[in-house]
Design an enzyme around this catalytic site. Structure first.
Site, PDB file in Angstrom:
ATOM      1  N   ASN A   1      52.977  15.894  18.281  1.00  0.00           N
ATOM      2  CA  ASN A   1      51.944  16.611  17.522  1.00  0.00           C
ATOM      3  C   ASN A   1      52.149  16.547  16.015  1.00  0.00           C
ATOM      4  O   ASN A   1      51.205  16.645  15.249  1.00  0.00           O
ATOM      5  CB  ASN A   1      51.866  18.074  17.967  1.00  0.00           C
ATOM      6  CG  ASN A   1      53.217  18.726  18.129  1.00  0.00           C
ATOM      7  OD1 ASN A   1      54.067  18.235  18.864  1.00  0.00           O
ATOM      8  ND2 ASN A   1      53.433  19.813  17.423  1.00  0.00           N
TER       9      ASN A   1
ATOM     10  N   GLY B   1      41.991  22.106  25.957  1.00  0.00           N
ATOM     11  CA  GLY B   1      40.605  21.922  25.532  1.00  0.00           C
ATOM     12  C   GLY B   1      40.397  21.964  24.026  1.00  0.00           C
ATOM     13  O   GLY B   1      39.630  21.172  23.474  1.00  0.00           O
TER      14      GLY B   1
ATOM     15  N   CYS C   1      52.319  26.131  15.226  1.00  0.00           N
ATOM     16  CA  CYS C   1      53.097  27.206  15.829  1.00  0.00           C
ATOM     17  C   CYS C   1      54.387  27.456  15.079  1.00  0.00           C
ATOM     18  O   CYS C   1      54.952  28.526  15.159  1.00  0.00           O
ATOM     19  CB  CYS C   1      53.425  26.862  17.274  1.00  0.00           C
ATOM     20  SG  CYS C   1      52.022  26.250  18.151  1.00  0.00           S
TER      21      CYS C   1
HETATM   22  N1  PLP Z   1      51.667  20.787  23.396  1.00  0.00           N
HETATM   23  C1  PLP Z   1      51.405  20.178  22.232  1.00  0.00           C
HETATM   24  C2  PLP Z   1      51.944  18.806  21.978  1.00  0.00           C
HETATM   25  C3  PLP Z   1      50.634  20.831  21.266  1.00  0.00           C
HETATM   26  O1  PLP Z   1      50.381  20.224  20.099  1.00  0.00           O
HETATM   27  C4  PLP Z   1      50.140  22.127  21.544  1.00  0.00           C
HETATM   28  C5  PLP Z   1      49.374  22.881  20.520  1.00  0.00           C
HETATM   29  O2  PLP Z   1      49.594  22.738  19.332  1.00  0.00           O
HETATM   30  C6  PLP Z   1      50.431  22.705  22.792  1.00  0.00           C
HETATM   31  C7  PLP Z   1      51.200  22.012  23.687  1.00  0.00           C
HETATM   32  C8  PLP Z   1      49.937  24.062  23.148  1.00  0.00           C
HETATM   33  O3  PLP Z   1      48.585  24.024  23.553  1.00  0.00           O
HETATM   34  P1  PLP Z   1      47.730  25.372  23.599  1.00  0.00           P
HETATM   35  O4  PLP Z   1      47.485  25.776  22.193  1.00  0.00           O
HETATM   36  O5  PLP Z   1      46.486  25.011  24.331  1.00  0.00           O
HETATM   37  O6  PLP Z   1      48.546  26.373  24.356  1.00  0.00           O
END
Ligand code: PLP
Length: 385
Positions: free
Chosen positions: A150, A199, A324
């Site tokens: 990400n 989503g 996050c």
């Molecule tokens: N995994 C990855 C690689 C992400 O980038 C993210 C969100 O930033 C997530 C998981 C978490 O997804 P969600 O926000 O739908 O819980």
């Protein structure tokens, strides 16, 4: 002031077509899809259609698609559900650069006595496949490695990993939250057992995710209650979320290559211009094997947060790490795993584009960046005056 949104790996705009599609399911068609009456039943039909569209995007069977509450829930379910289904295996293999939705689960399990191996990456963020190959053994319950990172967009060799896991009878889960819709994926020609998507990274609303569970994969459910999702994930369905994700999947499949090539061209223009016009800047990650929309650039001697604040004054939204973790002052765990020097890791910015970005927005940002960087460098105590 207009908003220029280059933070699409954090979340995306709901596509107007998605919004139109789900609008009736709040105040008019609000029935429960499990109800016996036709008012609810017609909603059930739409959920079936959405499941088919998501399955088509992934190249799997509709009954291999489980709707969840988000990408995080899919990741948690994949890991916990596998461990519970294979109780005599106590080893988990992951990577050092996973999203916290995977890493935090693994670290908590470690504190409960599981053996957790975090595979490293090189300076370009590429997974150490040899290390992985040495670690996967008959103690291993699950390998969970992301499809694409990400923060840097670096794509991992998940098909190779899936093959290795299949040979050694180990379940393979991949967090494909950032990959879906950006690079082609065909699960019918793959050995991936479990895959997560979200989503809101795909122009659908927040609060809807998917866990793909390949037929025959043993997985214990841990949200128990009603019989929804074939008894694998209880709870009354998020009807607008599911229908919206179905529409978003349909839109992603439309002009897939064309749209992603256009985004890549814009990303490359933005990246190349910034690297050229801003001294002491560098790209983080593998320039070649990367998602088409993501660019992570470090600027030596200045703080990423300061750059974000000045960009914000022009309405430009970017990120200084994953959404996050950006609440913390620690440099990103991904850049640290890559060995990016402290001074550069602190000054890193992620631009992540989507199909809604325009060349005009890219040009505007290119014009503003050198001024922002020069101004901050003038204030920086680390730059020799
Ligand atoms: N995994 C990855 C690689 C992400 O980038 C993210 C969100 O930033 C997530 C998981 C978490 O997804 P969600 O926000 O739908 O819980």
């Amino acid at each position: 002031m207009r908003t220029i949104y280059f933070d699409n790996n954090a979340t995306t705009q709901v596509a107007p077509e998605v919004f139109e599609e789900i609008r009736p399911y709040f105040c008019e068609l609000y029935g429960n899809p499990s109800s016996m009456h036709n008012f609810g039943g017609q909603v059930g039909v739409k959920i079936r259609e959405a499941r088919e569209k998501v399955a088509e995007l992934l190249g799997c069977e509709p009954d291999e698609v489980i709707f969840t509450g988000c990408g995080t829930e899919s990741d948690n379910t994949a890991i916990m559900g596998t461990l519970s289904a294979r109780p005599n295996r106590r080893k988990i293999i992951t990577s050092r650069v996973e999203h916290p939705a995977v890493l935090s689960v693994c670290r908590q399990l470690e504190s409960h006595g599981y053996e957790v191996i975090e595979i490293g990456v090189d300076s370009k963020g590429r997974l150490d496949f040899d290390e992985l190959e040495q670690q996967v053994d008959d103690e291993t319950a699950i390998v969970t490695i992301m499809y694409a990172n990400n923060e840097t967009g670096v794509i991992f060799p998940v098909e190779r990993i899936a093959e290795l896991c299949r040979e050694r009878d180990v379940v393979f889960h991949t967090d494909a939250v950032q990959a879906i819709g950006k690079i082609p994926i065909n699960l019918s020609e793959s050995n991936i057992d479990l895959l997560s998507l979200s989503g809101h990274k795909l122009h659908a609303p927040k609060g809807i995710g998917v866990l793909f569970v390949r037929k025959g994969t043993r997985l214990t459910s841990f949200i128990l209650g009603g019989h929804q999702e074939g008894g694998r994930r209880a709870g009354t369905e998020n009807v607008p979320g599911i229908i919206g994700l179905g529409k978003a999947a349909e839109l992603a499949m439309k002009n897939f290559d064309e749209e992603n090539n256009r985004v890549k061209k814009l990303r490359d223009k933005l990246e190349n211009s910034i690297l050229k016009s801003c001294p002491d800047s560098r790209l983080n990650g593998d320039a070649e094997n990367r998602l088409p929309n993501t660019s992570n650039i470090s600027f030596e001697y200045i703080e990423g947060e300061a750059i974000l604040l000045l960009l914000d004054k022009y309405g430009i939204c970017a990120s200084s790490g994953s959404a996050c973790t950006s609440g913390s002052l620690e440099p990103s765990h991904v850049l640290r795993a890559m060995g990016v020097p402290f001074t550069a890791a602190h000054g890193s910015i992620r631009f992540s584009l989507s199909r809604y970005n325009t060349e005009d927005e890219v040009d505007f940002t290119i014009a503003k960046m050198p001024g922002i960087i020069n101004r901050l460098r003038e204030l920086s105590p680390f730059v020799a005056k």
